[in-house]
Scaffold this motif. Structure first.
Motif, mmCIF file in Angstrom:
data_model
loop_
_atom_site.group_PDB
_atom_site.id
_atom_site.type_symbol
_atom_site.label_atom_id
_atom_site.label_comp_id
_atom_site.label_asym_id
_atom_site.label_seq_id
_atom_site.Cartn_x
_atom_site.Cartn_y
_atom_site.Cartn_z
ATOM 1 N N TYR A 11 0.683 -1.186 -0.091
ATOM 2 C CA TYR A 11 0.135 -0.067 0.130
ATOM 3 C C TYR A 11 0.800 1.336 0.058
ATOM 4 N N TYR A 40 -7.345 8.131 12.728
ATOM 5 C CA TYR A 40 -7.659 7.375 12.014
ATOM 6 C C TYR A 40 -8.452 7.893 10.975
ATOM 7 N N PHE A 73 -11.729 7.078 5.172
ATOM 8 C CA PHE A 73 -11.129 6.571 3.816
ATOM 9 C C PHE A 73 -12.289 7.141 2.970
ATOM 10 N N ILE A 133 -9.253 4.590 -1.453
ATOM 11 C CA ILE A 133 -9.623 3.072 -1.465
ATOM 12 C C ILE A 133 -8.992 2.835 -2.676
ATOM 13 N N LEU A 136 -10.280 -14.066 2.080
ATOM 14 C CA LEU A 136 -11.373 -13.465 3.347
ATOM 15 C C LEU A 136 -12.723 -13.775 3.039
ATOM 16 N N GLY A 137 -13.154 -13.737 1.715
ATOM 17 C CA GLY A 137 -14.608 -14.065 1.537
ATOM 18 C C GLY A 137 -14.966 -15.446 1.437
ATOM 19 N N LEU A 188 -2.608 -6.817 6.641
ATOM 20 C CA LEU A 188 -3.666 -6.349 7.839
ATOM 21 C C LEU A 188 -3.435 -5.606 8.984
ATOM 22 N N ASP A 195 -5.942 -4.552 11.463
ATOM 23 C CA ASP A 195 -6.933 -3.360 10.509
ATOM 24 C C ASP A 195 -7.913 -4.270 9.710
ATOM 25 N N LEU A 196 -8.821 -4.866 10.125
ATOM 26 C CA LEU A 196 -9.987 -5.463 9.200
ATOM 27 C C LEU A 196 -11.019 -4.448 8.645
ATOM 28 N N HIS A 197 -10.861 -3.341 9.052
ATOM 29 C CA HIS A 197 -11.958 -2.284 8.384
ATOM 30 C C HIS A 197 -11.392 -1.837 7.117
ATOM 31 N N ARG A 198 -10.041 -1.435 6.981
ATOM 32 C CA ARG A 198 -9.549 -1.275 5.637
ATOM 33 C C ARG A 198 -9.787 -2.267 4.642
ATOM 34 N N MET A 199 -9.571 -3.692 5.138
ATOM 35 C CA MET A 199 -9.732 -4.719 4.321
ATOM 36 C C MET A 199 -11.042 -4.913 3.749
ATOM 37 N N ARG A 222 -13.245 -2.567 3.612
ATOM 38 C CA ARG A 222 -13.633 -1.547 2.397
ATOM 39 C C ARG A 222 -12.860 -1.813 1.095
ATOM 40 N N ARG A 259 -16.691 -10.186 4.090
ATOM 41 C CA ARG A 259 -15.822 -11.044 4.474
ATOM 42 C C ARG A 259 -16.795 -12.308 5.128
ATOM 43 N N VAL A 312 -10.836 -2.479 13.819
ATOM 44 C CA VAL A 312 -9.356 -2.163 13.990
ATOM 45 C C VAL A 312 -9.219 -2.452 15.527
ATOM 46 N N PHE A 313 -8.097 -3.033 15.803
ATOM 47 C CA PHE A 313 -7.649 -3.617 17.123
ATOM 48 C C PHE A 313 -6.234 -3.414 17.459
#
Lengths: 261, 261
Positions: free
Chosen positions: A162, A173, A176, A181, A230-231, B45, B70-74, B76, B85, B141-142
């Motif tokens: 990225y 944060y 986006f 994206i 992931l899907g 991630l 970061d699963l949020h960005r993924m 998206r 997901r 996001v953790f």
């Protein structure tokens, strides 16, 4: 951007899956593992298994390391000190996974510095039972990840990442927007397409029934590939919960006992 | 043992908790994070938060990084690709923790190469809610671990580690005998005592009620310290389950739904 030989080496680093016939010496193996051990974090909950069987190792690598979360060894020490473990498995795993991972990444970098290439095998926890069997692991040792290693017989380019402003966020944060994206997706997809990465490895992930394939190797790239993982993969938490249980970590029972009704 | 400047640097590495007044430039920050991004593993991630507030940062470090799963960005990106997901949270976390950890360890090494020292803050997940608030993190996001960083104003020795034959096991995991356990304990305890580590930091962990203190700083060392951590801390899995839930990862519900009766 600031640079030096170490940073340049890190930016050049890529996974290696083809290895020469040369066998790393014991001295080299020890140097890599010692550098791994010196990684930070506190509890030394990482252990390293080694197999030198080229025939059986993935990619016929001369070295196959398995990085484990090792509570067994720690609990033997605690016992000698007159202590019993009280920390829950979830906390212990979170610490131990980090110990093992920091160690693994130091090993990757140490290996690069002496001319060795490597490749992580991320599916390791899903066949933990076979590793337990192969190495005679006692309960409380969990195989986290494997690292195949040897002298490179290929020299692929470093893989795309990225843009940095999609990975580093100062103070807040970001929200986006569509452009950021899509910009990041373009960098990844164009980058992998330019390397012909998926075609050359014939690595397209098949679609589950009911979904129609609309990609060819002219269009299939990183964001589609990772979305298919992931899907479609790892849907059932039982796979990992069972693997952990087989290694003496009962995360499921622990979570269940502590779940609000 | 085989060696070079990179390996020597890794073996010399130690946590730094005192920093000079010099502020790393943006160029340096970018070089460190870029080296972090290039770490292996597949899914990107890991995300990095940065705070430069010396007054508020631990150890008044000029840089405080927070490495997040970061699963949020993924998600998206998956959305933009027409995917949802399906991977369970446990699997996604296991991948994401590794992504973030490999990145973090590359950042540690990259920082060392440009003269910066650092210290991991392992308790990060236990105050995840404060980080969510401070950085405005969206769900999924953790915050895994924080890394305080700056130019060193101290130069402690590298810290002891287990003997290598207590960490690297070829072909079979060993049945530790009493002598090997005690030998490793001696290496760790004598090593930390020789550095006066716990006394100089006044870092003895207090005993819970009912246990009588039998140690002084002449005898208290690593194996007792780590035993007190694992023997007294992190007992309640709810602490982490709650933190994960606050970040949109419901590991508890997932485990419960999949627990055999």
């Amino acid at each position: 951007m600031e640079t030096n030989a170490i940073l340049e080496g890190m930016l050049r680093r890529k996974s290696i899956r083809e290895f020469t016939a040369e066998d790393p010496t014991q001295e080299t193996v020890d140097a890599i593992v010692r550098a791994g051990q010196q990684a930070p974090f506190a509890a030394q909950l990482g252990s390293v298994l080694l197999k030198r069987n080229r025939e059986a190792n993935p990619f016929h690598a001369p070295l196959l390391f398995t990085l484990c979360v090792d509570l067994h060894r720690m609990e033997r020490i605690m016992e000698a000190r007159g202590w019993e473990r009280a920390m829950c498995d979830l906390s212990a795993l979170l610490l131990g996974i980090q110990d093992a991972a920091y160690m693994a990444q130091n090993m990757v970098q140490a290996a690069e510095s002496v001319g060795l290439g490597s490749c992580f095998l991320g599916a390791t926890p899903y066949y933990a039972d076979r590793i337990v069997e192969a190495y005679g692991l006692p309960p409380r040792v969990f195989p986290l990840v494997q690292l195949a290693m040897g002298y490179p017989a290929e020299d692929p380019p470093a893989r795309p990442r990225y843009p940095i402003d999609f990975a580093l966020f100062e103070d807040r944060y970001p929200a986006f927007d569509r452009a950021s994206i899509e910009g990041a997706m373009d960098v990844m997809d164009a980058g992998y397409l330019a390397q012909d990465y998926y075609r050359s490895r014939n690595a397209m992930i098949r679609l589950e029934e009911g979904r129609e394939e609309e990609f060819t190797y002219d269009s299939y790239s990183w964001t589609e590939h990772i979305s298919r993982k992931l899907g479609q993969w790892g849907k059932d938490p039982n796979e990992l919960l069972r693997a952990l249980r087989a290694c003496g970590f009962d995360l499921g029972a622990e979570a269940k006992a502590n779940q609000p009704e």
